[in-house]
Design an enzyme around this catalytic site. Structure first.
Site, PDB file in Angstrom:
ATOM      1  N   HIS A  38      44.571   9.274  10.102  1.00 59.73           N
ATOM      2  CA  HIS A  38      45.641   8.988   9.132  1.00 59.73           C
ATOM      3  C   HIS A  38      45.146   8.964   7.685  1.00 59.73           C
ATOM      4  CE1 HIS A  38      48.660   8.273  12.230  1.00 59.73           C
ATOM      5  NE2 HIS A  38      47.624   7.845  12.948  1.00 59.73           N
TER       6      HIS A  38
ATOM      7  N   ASN B 154      54.280  11.785  10.879  1.00 52.42           N
ATOM      8  CA  ASN B 154      53.026  11.600  10.134  1.00 52.42           C
ATOM      9  C   ASN B 154      52.811  12.750   9.148  1.00 52.42           C
ATOM     10  OD1 ASN B 154      52.253   9.300  11.735  1.00 52.42           O
ATOM     11  ND2 ASN B 154      51.873  10.757  13.395  1.00 52.42           N
TER      12      ASN B 154
ATOM     13  N   GLU C  95      38.727   3.312  13.309  1.00 57.69           N
ATOM     14  CA  GLU C  95      39.591   4.229  12.554  1.00 57.69           C
ATOM     15  C   GLU C  95      39.401   3.887  11.087  1.00 57.69           C
ATOM     16  OE1 GLU C  95      43.721   4.137  13.985  1.00 57.69           O
ATOM     17  OE2 GLU C  95      42.939   4.014  16.028  1.00 57.69           O
TER      18      GLU C  95
ATOM     19  N   ASP D  84      37.439   7.701  13.190  1.00 61.43           N
ATOM     20  CA  ASP D  84      38.646   8.494  13.375  1.00 61.43           C
ATOM     21  C   ASP D  84      39.424   8.462  12.057  1.00 61.43           C
ATOM     22  OD1 ASP D  84      41.134   9.484  14.001  1.00 61.43           O
ATOM     23  OD2 ASP D  84      41.287   8.454  15.924  1.00 61.43           O
TER      24      ASP D  84
ATOM     25  N   LYS E 199      48.765  15.662  11.244  1.00 61.50           N
ATOM     26  CA  LYS E 199      49.396  14.588  10.467  1.00 61.50           C
ATOM     27  C   LYS E 199      49.525  15.083   9.019  1.00 61.50           C
ATOM     28  CE  LYS E 199      47.504  11.492  13.921  1.00 61.50           C
ATOM     29  NZ  LYS E 199      48.593  11.611  14.881  1.00 61.50           N
TER      30      LYS E 199
ATOM     31  N   HIS F 275      42.572   3.730  18.788  1.00 54.52           N
ATOM     32  CA  HIS F 275      43.603   4.583  19.392  1.00 54.52           C
ATOM     33  C   HIS F 275      43.382   4.838  20.896  1.00 54.52           C
ATOM     34  CE1 HIS F 275      45.928   8.408  19.910  1.00 54.52           C
ATOM     35  NE2 HIS F 275      46.765   7.711  19.167  1.00 54.52           N
TER      36      HIS F 275
ATOM     37  N   SER G 261      46.475   3.313  12.685  1.00 51.24           N
ATOM     38  CA  SER G 261      47.717   4.074  12.857  1.00 51.24           C
ATOM     39  C   SER G 261      48.969   3.217  12.919  1.00 51.24           C
ATOM     40  CB  SER G 261      47.626   4.923  14.119  1.00 51.24           C
ATOM     41  OG  SER G 261      47.413   4.113  15.252  1.00 51.24           O
TER      42      SER G 261
END
Ligand SMILES: Cc1ncc(COP(=O)(O)O)c(C=O)c1O
Length: 374
Positions: free
Chosen positions: A194, A31, A162, A191, A227, A118, A166
């Site tokens: 990413h 990542n 998120e 979240d 990440k 997640h 992910s």
């Protein structure tokens, strides 16, 4: 012990037995989207810091002797950078998510979470006294229905999503979700694992437009630091009452050794670099390769490109074939992804070469959706 052995045998039978393997070949797995983990300025900062009197380990909990100026400096920058009232640094993003969900929602609360959320949120929810309900992925009407039917029975409502998923690389409809959260007076927990470092002005994340409009009103954001930031850790940004509650009540925060001071220092440096023109240049390179990959591999046009194979064993076979060709691409199987959706998760970076995408696209042509790949 016999049960444990049987469980492993069953995983082997299903083609789901995992083992640890070193990365080899061109990296399409990590990542490290902006290649910050090998940034010369961060390396130099680490070498310089460790030459001084800075202790390697923090020596204890943040509530005791483990609290250091490096943690404080990072949290000050976190507040400034994300325009947050307060922020708190954890050793990992997993720990941060776990802390939020195992600590904040109370017995009479309701947590509504996206079905693809997640594992760290799910683990937090297992330790959480509140009732939790999932809604189908990115489905605003499903979320609305739960809020309408169950919202009034709860003391407080928490919604967990998120910003960029992910394993699918798609984005949440954040505007619409935030609007709903406001309507039902719910707390929205996003979240940004990413998205941090990549999206939003200076890499501030996909919530940045919301934050500019509404501040951190009923909003919590989680920024993982291992990440795109290339280091490790999880930085939570939130209203003061949330951060004070975590400091006072989160067992994951209180009963754990504080992150290494150098870790906090490097995260701060990484944020500073990514917030600068150099960050813009790295992001521009990444966005350009994302566009190119979307054309030839399909997917959502973000740094995460899922190529769905379906069958677990087949997914591993295809990944092995790519690895033999020199590409470090791994198969992702259930329970990390839903049953029947075993896939290759191809992750892109600002240094990914177009020729490598061309070759992977040729090798994967039977699995790439024709309409997108055409
Ligand atoms: C969406 C999401 N949240 C949280 C985490 C956990 O972050 P960390 O790797 O820093 O523990 C991950 C890591 O895989 C993730 O993908």
């Amino acid at each position: 012990m016999i049960k444990l052995k049987q469980a492993l045998d069953e995983l082997r039978r299903l083609g789901r037995l995992r083992s640890l393997t070193f990365g080899s070949g061109v990296d399409f797995t990590s990542n490290d989207y902006l290649r910050m983990s090998s940034h010369p300025a961060l390396r130099q900062a680490a070498i310089q810091a460790l030459r001084t009197e800075m202790p390697l380990g923090s020596g204890g909990s943040r509530l005791l002797r483990g609290h250091r100026s490096e943690h404080d400096d990072l949290e000050i920058l976190g507040r400034r950078f994300f325009h947050a009232p307060a922020s708190l640094f954890f050793s990992t993003g997993f720990q941060a998510n776990y802390a939020v969900f195992s600590t904040l929602p109370g017995r009479h609360d309701l947590v509504i979470y996206d079905s693809l959320i997640h594992a760290s949120v799910r683990e937090g929810l297992r330790a959480c006294p509140a009732r939790s309900v999932k809604f189908s992925h990115n489905d605003i009407s499903a979320l609305t229905e739960i809020l309408r039917n169950e919202g009034s029975k709860a003391e407080n409502i928490w919604i967990a999503v998120e910003s960029l998923y992910s394993m699918d690389g798609d984005r949440a409809p954040l505007e619409a979700i935030y609007e709903l959260a406001r309507q039902y007076n719910a707390f929205l927990v996003v979240d940004e694992a990413h998205a941090t470092g990549i999206y939003g002005d200076g890499g501030r994340g996909l919530c940045w437009p919301l934050i500019q409009k509404h501040g951190y009103l009923n909003l919590i954001t989680l920024h993982t630091c291992g990440k795109a930031l290339g280091v490790a850790g999880g930085l939570i940004c939130a209203p003061e009452v949330i951060i004070a509650s975590l400091i006072n009540r989160s067992r994951a925060f209180i009963y754990s050794t504080a992150p290494m001071p150098v870790q906090a220092l490097l995260v701060r440096k990484s944020l500073e670099i990514l917030g600068s023109a150099e960050g813009d240049a790295r992001r521009a390179r990444l966005f350009s390769i994302c566009q190119y990959a979307q054309k030839y591999l399909g997917g959502p046009g973000t740094p995460i490109v899922p190529v769905i194979i379906g069958d677990d064993v087949k997914a591993v076979e295809v990944a092995t074939m790519l690895q033999r060709e020199g590409f470090d691409i791994r198969a992702i199987r259930p329970p990390t992804v839903p049953e029947g959706t075993a896939r290759l998760r191809i992750s892109l970076s600002c240094d990914t070469e177009r020729a490598a995408i061309d070759r992977i696209a040729a090798l994967l042509s039977p699995y790439i959706k024709r309409d997108v790949a055409a």
